[in-house]
Design a protein around this motif. Structure first.
Motif, PDB file in Angstrom:
ATOM      1  N   ARG A  61      -8.857  10.199  15.731  1.00 22.36           N
ATOM      2  CA  ARG A  61      -7.835   9.379  16.390  1.00 22.36           C
ATOM      3  C   ARG A  61      -8.276   7.918  16.483  1.00 22.36           C
ATOM      4  N   GLU A  62      -9.526   7.715  16.866  1.00 23.94           N
ATOM      5  CA  GLU A  62     -10.059   6.352  16.981  1.00 23.94           C
ATOM      6  C   GLU A  62     -10.155   5.690  15.608  1.00 23.94           C
ATOM      7  N   PHE A  63     -10.603   6.424  14.609  1.00 23.39           N
ATOM      8  CA  PHE A  63     -10.691   5.927  13.238  1.00 23.39           C
ATOM      9  C   PHE A  63      -9.319   5.434  12.770  1.00 23.39           C
ATOM     10  N   CYS A  64      -8.291   6.236  12.992  1.00 23.35           N
ATOM     11  CA  CYS A  64      -6.943   5.869  12.575  1.00 23.35           C
ATOM     12  C   CYS A  64      -6.430   4.657  13.341  1.00 23.35           C
ATOM     13  N   ARG A  65      -6.712   4.605  14.621  1.00 26.87           N
ATOM     14  CA  ARG A  65      -6.260   3.472  15.441  1.00 26.87           C
ATOM     15  C   ARG A  65      -6.934   2.177  15.001  1.00 26.87           C
ATOM     16  N   VAL A  66      -8.242   2.218  14.875  1.00 29.08           N
ATOM     17  CA  VAL A  66      -8.997   1.011  14.544  1.00 29.08           C
ATOM     18  C   VAL A  66      -8.657   0.497  13.140  1.00 29.08           C
ATOM     19  N   ASN A  67      -8.452   1.427  12.212  1.00 28.68           N
ATOM     20  CA  ASN A  67      -8.154   1.028  10.837  1.00 28.68           C
ATOM     21  C   ASN A  67      -6.659   0.843  10.573  1.00 28.68           C
ATOM     22  N   GLN A  68      -5.842   1.019  11.604  1.00 25.88           N
ATOM     23  CA  GLN A  68      -4.395   0.803  11.530  1.00 25.88           C
ATOM     24  C   GLN A  68      -3.810   1.492  10.295  1.00 25.88           C
ATOM     25  N   VAL A  69      -4.015   2.792  10.218  1.00 27.38           N
ATOM     26  CA  VAL A  69      -3.637   3.550   9.030  1.00 27.38           C
ATOM     27  C   VAL A  69      -2.136   3.802   8.945  1.00 27.38           C
ATOM     28  N   VAL A  70      -1.703   4.073   7.728  1.00 29.78           N
ATOM     29  CA  VAL A  70      -0.342   4.513   7.440  1.00 29.78           C
ATOM     30  C   VAL A  70      -0.462   6.003   7.143  1.00 29.78           C
ATOM     31  N   TYR A  71       0.251   6.822   7.909  1.00 28.41           N
ATOM     32  CA  TYR A  71       0.222   8.269   7.688  1.00 28.41           C
ATOM     33  C   TYR A  71       1.231   8.627   6.607  1.00 28.41           C
ATOM     34  N   LEU A  72       0.797   9.376   5.600  1.00 28.82           N
ATOM     35  CA  LEU A  72       1.711   9.806   4.558  1.00 28.82           C
ATOM     36  C   LEU A  72       2.682  10.846   5.105  1.00 28.82           C
ATOM     37  N   THR A  73       3.925  10.759   4.674  1.00 35.19           N
ATOM     38  CA  THR A  73       4.931  11.747   5.083  1.00 35.19           C
ATOM     39  C   THR A  73       4.791  12.978   4.181  1.00 35.19           C
ATOM     40  N   ARG A  74       5.418  14.056   4.569  1.00 30.61           N
ATOM     41  CA  ARG A  74       5.402  15.278   3.740  1.00 30.61           C
ATOM     42  C   ARG A  74       6.040  15.003   2.378  1.00 30.61           C
ATOM     43  N   GLU A  75       7.080  14.188   2.366  1.00 30.39           N
ATOM     44  CA  GLU A  75       7.740  13.857   1.100  1.00 30.39           C
ATOM     45  C   GLU A  75       6.795  13.075   0.187  1.00 30.39           C
ATOM     46  N   GLU A  76       6.070  12.114   0.753  1.00 32.65           N
ATOM     47  CA  GLU A  76       5.096  11.342  -0.038  1.00 32.65           C
ATOM     48  C   GLU A  76       3.974  12.245  -0.550  1.00 32.65           C
ATOM     49  N   GLU A  77       3.516  13.152   0.298  1.00 31.07           N
ATOM     50  CA  GLU A  77       2.471  14.088  -0.110  1.00 31.07           C
ATOM     51  C   GLU A  77       2.952  14.980  -1.251  1.00 31.07           C
ATOM     52  N   ALA A  78       4.195  15.481  -1.159  1.00 28.70           N
ATOM     53  CA  ALA A  78       4.742  16.346  -2.206  1.00 28.70           C
ATOM     54  C   ALA A  78       4.859  15.586  -3.528  1.00 28.70           C
ATOM     55  N   ALA A  79       5.314  14.341  -3.468  1.00 18.66           N
ATOM     56  CA  ALA A  79       5.433  13.521  -4.678  1.00 18.66           C
ATOM     57  C   ALA A  79       4.060  13.278  -5.301  1.00 18.66           C
ATOM     58  N   MET A  80       3.057  13.031  -4.475  1.00 22.95           N
ATOM     59  CA  MET A  80       1.695  12.825  -4.984  1.00 22.95           C
ATOM     60  C   MET A  80       1.159  14.103  -5.623  1.00 22.95           C
ATOM     61  N   ASP A  81       1.403  15.248  -4.977  1.00 24.58           N
ATOM     62  CA  ASP A  81       0.949  16.527  -5.525  1.00 24.58           C
ATOM     63  C   ASP A  81       1.591  16.790  -6.886  1.00 24.58           C
ATOM     64  N   GLU A  82       2.878  16.508  -6.989  1.00 32.13           N
ATOM     65  CA  GLU A  82       3.586  16.717  -8.250  1.00 32.13           C
ATOM     66  C   GLU A  82       3.032  15.806  -9.342  1.00 32.13           C
ATOM     67  N   ASP A  83       2.791  14.551  -9.002  1.00 31.54           N
ATOM     68  CA  ASP A  83       2.246  13.603  -9.973  1.00 31.54           C
ATOM     69  C   ASP A  83       0.838  14.026 -10.417  1.00 31.54           C
ATOM     70  N   GLN A  84       0.017  14.463  -9.479  1.00 32.35           N
ATOM     71  CA  GLN A  84      -1.339  14.906  -9.820  1.00 32.35           C
ATOM     72  C   GLN A  84      -1.307  16.162 -10.681  1.00 32.35           C
ATOM     73  N   ALA A  85      -0.337  17.041 -10.436  1.00 34.49           N
ATOM     74  CA  ALA A  85      -0.217  18.258 -11.243  1.00 34.49           C
ATOM     75  C   ALA A  85       0.103  17.898 -12.690  1.00 34.49           C
ATOM     76  N   LYS A  86       0.914  16.853 -12.907  1.00 31.70           N
ATOM     77  CA  LYS A  86       1.215  16.418 -14.267  1.00 31.70           C
ATOM     78  C   LYS A  86      -0.065  15.987 -14.985  1.00 31.70           C
ATOM     79  N   TRP A  87      -0.927  15.275 -14.272  1.00 31.70           N
ATOM     80  CA  TRP A  87      -2.181  14.815 -14.876  1.00 31.70           C
ATOM     81  C   TRP A  87      -3.121  15.987 -15.150  1.00 31.70           C
TER      82      TRP A  87
END
Length: 96
Positions: A61-87
């Motif tokens: 929690r502190e790591f994410c707060r301090v580094n001001q992270v962007v959390y990937l959505t499930r849709e973004e994760e699914a798109a990344m998984d699909e793209d990686q599967a192509k590779w």
């Protein structure tokens, strides 16, 4: 008199990058283990290249707060998984 040892509450997290570095920092949450550790991926500048990390929940929690992270959505994760599967496995209809 000697200074008492620092406790976990005394710890102050520091950002991994210079705060003036404008690149986005991405987090892809995987799971919380039965021992309370968070498994996640962290990337800088692009969510396509990430390092796998694990840390206690409060540290995460502190790591994410301090580094001001962007959390990937499930849709973004699914798109990344699909793209990686192509590779990894190739796209249907493509032959060598």
């Amino acid at each position: 008199m000697p200074k008492p040892a620092a406790t976990r509450r005394d710890h102050v997290a520091t950002p991994l990058l210079d705060p003036l570095d404008g690149r986005a920092r991405y987090v892809r949450f995987h799971r919380i283990t039965d021992r309370g550790f968070v498994e996640f991926a962290f990337g800088v500048g692009s969510p396509e290249l990430m390092a796998e990390l694990i840390m206690p929940l409060e540290a995460y929690r502190e790591f994410c707060r301090v580094n001001q992270v962007v959390y990937l959505t499930r849709e973004e994760e699914a798109a990344m998984d699909e793209d990686q599967a192509k590779w990894r496995y190739g796209a249907p209809g493509v032959t060598e």
